[in-house]
Design a protein around this motif. Structure first.
Motif, PDB file in Angstrom:
ATOM      1  N   LEU A   1       0.889  -1.129   0.141  1.00 12.46           N
ATOM      2  CA  LEU A   1      -0.092  -0.099  -0.077  1.00 12.46           C
ATOM      3  C   LEU A   1       0.869   1.169  -0.025  1.00 12.46           C
ATOM      4  CD1 LEU A   1      -0.106   1.299   3.158  1.00 12.46           C
ATOM      5  CD2 LEU A   1      -1.377  -0.954   3.543  1.00 12.46           C
ATOM      6  N   GLY A   2       0.312   2.315  -0.441  1.00 14.73           N
ATOM      7  CA  GLY A   2       1.206   3.507  -0.526  1.00 14.73           C
ATOM      8  C   GLY A   2       0.156   4.737  -0.238  1.00 14.73           C
ATOM      9  N   ILE A   3       0.910   5.686   0.401  1.00 14.91           N
ATOM     10  CA  ILE A   3       0.219   6.785   0.950  1.00 14.91           C
ATOM     11  C   ILE A   3       1.365   8.083   0.916  1.00 14.91           C
ATOM     12  CG2 ILE A   3      -0.622   8.122   3.162  1.00 14.91           C
ATOM     13  CD1 ILE A   3      -0.841   4.671   3.692  1.00 14.91           C
ATOM     14  N   THR A   4       0.820   9.095   0.724  1.00 10.52           N
ATOM     15  CA  THR A   4       1.662  10.383   0.747  1.00 10.52           C
ATOM     16  C   THR A   4       1.009  11.102   1.797  1.00 10.52           C
ATOM     17  OG1 THR A   4       0.499  11.558  -0.929  1.00 10.52           O
ATOM     18  CG2 THR A   4       2.474  10.556  -1.737  1.00 10.52           C
ATOM     19  N   TYR A   5       1.857  11.580   2.620  1.00 11.34           N
ATOM     20  CA  TYR A   5       1.606  12.465   3.764  1.00 11.34           C
ATOM     21  C   TYR A   5       2.311  13.713   3.728  1.00 11.34           C
ATOM     22  CZ  TYR A   5       0.537  13.907   8.522  1.00 11.34           C
ATOM     23  OH  TYR A   5       0.258  14.532   9.686  1.00 11.34           O
ATOM     24  N   ARG A   6       1.376  15.009   3.801  1.00  9.86           N
ATOM     25  CA  ARG A   6       2.108  16.055   3.864  1.00  9.86           C
ATOM     26  C   ARG A   6       2.232  16.740   5.211  1.00  9.86           C
ATOM     27  NH1 ARG A   6       2.815  20.183   0.563  1.00  9.86           N
ATOM     28  NH2 ARG A   6       1.782  19.112  -1.287  1.00  9.86           N
TER      29      ARG A   6
ATOM     30  N   GLY B   1       3.526  20.088   7.047  1.00 11.05           N
ATOM     31  CA  GLY B   1       4.017  21.223   6.956  1.00 11.05           C
ATOM     32  C   GLY B   1       4.575  21.670   5.369  1.00 11.05           C
ATOM     33  N   THR B   2       5.626  21.844   5.131  1.00 11.15           N
ATOM     34  CA  THR B   2       6.027  22.002   3.782  1.00 11.15           C
ATOM     35  C   THR B   2       6.921  20.910   3.141  1.00 11.15           C
ATOM     36  OG1 THR B   2       8.226  22.916   4.512  1.00 11.15           O
ATOM     37  CG2 THR B   2       6.720  24.650   3.954  1.00 11.15           C
ATOM     38  N   SER B   3       6.765  19.720   3.751  1.00 11.44           N
ATOM     39  CA  SER B   3       7.465  18.395   3.275  1.00 11.44           C
ATOM     40  C   SER B   3       6.212  17.512   2.902  1.00 11.44           C
ATOM     41  CB  SER B   3       8.400  17.750   4.520  1.00 11.44           C
ATOM     42  OG  SER B   3       9.362  18.570   4.969  1.00 11.44           O
ATOM     43  N   VAL B   4       6.764  16.523   1.883  1.00 10.56           N
ATOM     44  CA  VAL B   4       5.864  15.518   1.871  1.00 10.56           C
ATOM     45  C   VAL B   4       6.627  14.379   1.812  1.00 10.56           C
ATOM     46  CG1 VAL B   4       4.514  14.569  -0.445  1.00 10.56           C
ATOM     47  CG2 VAL B   4       4.696  16.884   0.035  1.00 10.56           C
ATOM     48  N   TYR B   5       5.864  13.245   2.525  1.00 13.19           N
ATOM     49  CA  TYR B   5       6.383  12.131   2.947  1.00 13.19           C
ATOM     50  C   TYR B   5       5.679  10.884   1.723  1.00 13.19           C
ATOM     51  CZ  TYR B   5       8.915  13.592   6.746  1.00 13.19           C
ATOM     52  OH  TYR B   5      10.071  14.264   7.486  1.00 13.19           O
ATOM     53  N   THR B   6       6.589  10.265   1.118  1.00 11.05           N
ATOM     54  CA  THR B   6       5.860   9.070   0.153  1.00 11.05           C
ATOM     55  C   THR B   6       6.102   8.007   0.984  1.00 11.05           C
ATOM     56  OG1 THR B   6       6.063  10.549  -1.774  1.00 11.05           O
ATOM     57  CG2 THR B   6       5.714   8.151  -2.108  1.00 11.05           C
ATOM     58  N   ILE B   7       5.041   7.172   1.359  1.00 14.37           N
ATOM     59  CA  ILE B   7       5.461   6.174   2.347  1.00 14.37           C
ATOM     60  C   ILE B   7       4.930   4.945   1.455  1.00 14.37           C
ATOM     61  CG2 ILE B   7       4.788   5.092   4.519  1.00 14.37           C
ATOM     62  CD1 ILE B   7       4.187   8.024   5.239  1.00 14.37           C
ATOM     63  N   ARG B   8       5.736   3.685   1.242  1.00 12.42           N
ATOM     64  CA  ARG B   8       5.354   2.671   0.466  1.00 12.42           C
ATOM     65  C   ARG B   8       5.446   1.432   1.686  1.00 12.42           C
ATOM     66  NH1 ARG B   8       7.568  -1.291  -3.089  1.00 12.42           N
ATOM     67  NH2 ARG B   8       9.530  -0.007  -2.806  1.00 12.42           N
TER      68      ARG B   8
ATOM     69  N   VAL C   1       9.750   7.124   2.166  1.00 14.50           N
ATOM     70  CA  VAL C   1       9.635   6.038   3.347  1.00 14.50           C
ATOM     71  C   VAL C   1       9.424   4.757   2.880  1.00 14.50           C
ATOM     72  CG1 VAL C   1       8.821   5.548   5.442  1.00 14.50           C
ATOM     73  CG2 VAL C   1       9.124   8.050   4.965  1.00 14.50           C
ATOM     74  N   VAL C   2      10.171   3.525   3.097  1.00 16.98           N
ATOM     75  CA  VAL C   2       9.763   2.185   2.633  1.00 16.98           C
ATOM     76  C   VAL C   2       9.406   1.502   3.978  1.00 16.98           C
ATOM     77  CG1 VAL C   2      10.360   0.106   1.317  1.00 16.98           C
ATOM     78  CG2 VAL C   2      10.745   2.536   0.373  1.00 16.98           C
ATOM     79  N   ILE C   3       8.445   0.869   4.096  1.00 20.25           N
ATOM     80  CA  ILE C   3       8.371  -0.007   5.560  1.00 20.25           C
ATOM     81  C   ILE C   3       7.999  -1.288   4.829  1.00 20.25           C
ATOM     82  CG2 ILE C   3       6.830  -0.660   7.376  1.00 20.25           C
ATOM     83  CD1 ILE C   3       6.031   2.732   7.082  1.00 20.25           C
ATOM     84  N   ALA C   4       8.843  -2.508   5.321  1.00 20.94           N
ATOM     85  CA  ALA C   4       8.909  -3.851   5.012  1.00 20.94           C
ATOM     86  C   ALA C   4       9.026  -4.817   5.909  1.00 20.94           C
ATOM     87  CB  ALA C   4      10.126  -4.066   3.971  1.00 20.94           C
ATOM     88  N   PRO C   5       8.542  -5.962   5.916  1.00 25.86           N
ATOM     89  CA  PRO C   5       8.619  -7.001   6.926  1.00 25.86           C
ATOM     90  C   PRO C   5      10.114  -7.210   7.194  1.00 25.86           C
ATOM     91  CG  PRO C   5       7.368  -7.636   5.404  1.00 25.86           C
ATOM     92  CD  PRO C   5       7.587  -6.461   4.957  1.00 25.86           C
ATOM     93  N   LYS C   6      10.518  -7.263   8.409  1.00 24.13           N
ATOM     94  CA  LYS C   6      11.897  -8.035   8.861  1.00 24.13           C
ATOM     95  C   LYS C   6      12.091  -9.280   8.203  1.00 24.13           C
ATOM     96  CE  LYS C   6      12.572  -5.310  13.043  1.00 24.13           C
ATOM     97  NZ  LYS C   6      12.692  -5.580  14.418  1.00 24.13           N
TER      98      LYS C   6
END
Length: 106
Positions: free
Chosen positions: A49-54, A56-63, A100-105
């Motif tokens: 799944l993927g989300i972008t989160y703003r 303030g002035t930064s954008v975090y693209t999280i996968r 940002v990438v989040i994956a299982p250990k």
């Protein structure tokens, strides 16, 4: 935080408010101050799944890859290619886009 400065953008396009709240619960985003933690409870059939989160002035693209495996195996979190200690992302309002990438250990 200041009202109107943070917000979710879902890859699925614009969604109703109630639908977004449901997705936030499903994706398991917990924002505390300027930190973010992800603990999804999604069906095993979801490959990622993927989300972008703003923030303030930064954008975090999280996968998130293999999100259903995170509950049992824990998560490896990388921010801009650097492996983080633990599973919490420190958010910075620095005007930079972050990956940002989040994956299982293993």
């Amino acid at each position: 935080g200041a009202v109107g400065r943070g917000g979710w953008t879902w890859y699925t396009g614009s969604a109703s408010w109630a639908y977004r709240v449901g997705l936030e619960a499903l994706v398991g985003f917990q924002k505390v101050g300027d930190t973010l933690r992800v603990s999804p409870s999604v069906p095993e059939s979801w490959p990622e799944l993927g989300i972008t989160y703003r923030f303030g002035t930064s954008v975090y693209t999280i996968r998130v890859t293999q999100p259903s495996a995170l509950r049992t195996r824990g998560a490896r979190v990388t921010l801009d290619g650097q492996l983080l200690e633990g599973e919490t992302i420190s958010l910075r309002d620095d005007g930079v886009d972050h990956d940002v990438v989040i994956a299982p250990k293993d």
